[in-house]
Design a protein around this motif. Sequence first.
Motif: not given
Length: 358
Positions: A67-94
């Motif tokens: 998080r370089p500063q407020r209202d700004l984020c960087v995410m780097v992922s290297a993941l393996t998941r077993a189950p299938a997943m459903n979700y909803s993404i919210a990003g208020d004015s992003l």
Amino acid sequence: MAAPEPLNVVDLRALCDAPAHNVHELSRSLLEGHRALPQGSAVELAAGLLEIKYDSEAMQGRQWMCRPQRDLCVMVSALTRAPAMNYSIAGDSLMVVQFRLSGDAIHGEQVDESTASAMVSYFPAGSRMPWRISRASSWHTIAVFGTLEALEQRWGLGLAMAQALDHTPSTLEQCTQIVRKPWIVTQGVTELLRDLLSFRFTGAVGRAYTEARAQQLLCEVVAGLSDTYRRRPLPTRTRRLLQRVRTLIADNPEQPHTLQSLSRSLGLNRTLLAEAFHTEFGETVFAFLQSERLRQAWTLLEHAERVASVAARVGYRDAASFTRAFKAHYGITPSHVGRRPGRMPSRRPRHGSPPRSP
């Protein structure tokens, strides 16, 4: 019948705004998106840089959040998941930029539309987008999300990102639906993600390195979507080879075309082929392949051929996958094409007029 369980909501704005002591809990919810998955263990590598590790039957791997500063984020992922997943993404004015590679692609296999995903989106206030991760998926991602003001303050790219979506900051604020655009995946971007996943730095250097790579990613996105980039004139020989690619696909839509097979047959570098095709025609090779398959399928269906036969003739492995693609493209199922009076749809297909023969 029981009502379906509501989707978990991943709130990107909350993650950007969270105080430091709440970041781990929020990032865990972003990673998981599912109540059945275990919690991860978090380590603060530096101020503003967090590493979260997972090692369980349900999920393995790690993720970094900067998080370089407020209202700004960087995410780097290297993941393996077993189950299938459903979700909803919210990003208020992003503004949200995401680049994903499959496990095969990250280790050097072919990068194409089946193994990579690159999207820039703007989420108006109150908007949500459903998201699904398939069962037993291995995925590697870099995501940058923040307000246009934060992107401008930190990297001077807020206005450029708005223009990449054919908007200004003020017109984006007036949008009521999510604005999305794919951008072309270059060799440079894939190497950027691979380099980030090696992550050989620590402390403040690691935070600076992650932030610099995120800024580079945004520059690649702006370049890939700008009018200047799309309209850059190509050499005459390259343009002729690209026309041959289109002809080869149109004449043989049933073949399992790949960037590698097409580039080899015409003597073009695979990365050059992908970038030049998108620059010249405004769509990827595989977007054209699918649209050409479906265009020819429509013509065959108008002559009352069976759906399963048409699916095989235009390169689909089974009728079910063909039907899904056809309905997504034209708004009706294949079986309805030949049944309608005059063999024409009662409404315009979702992506323009019914296909015409070349």
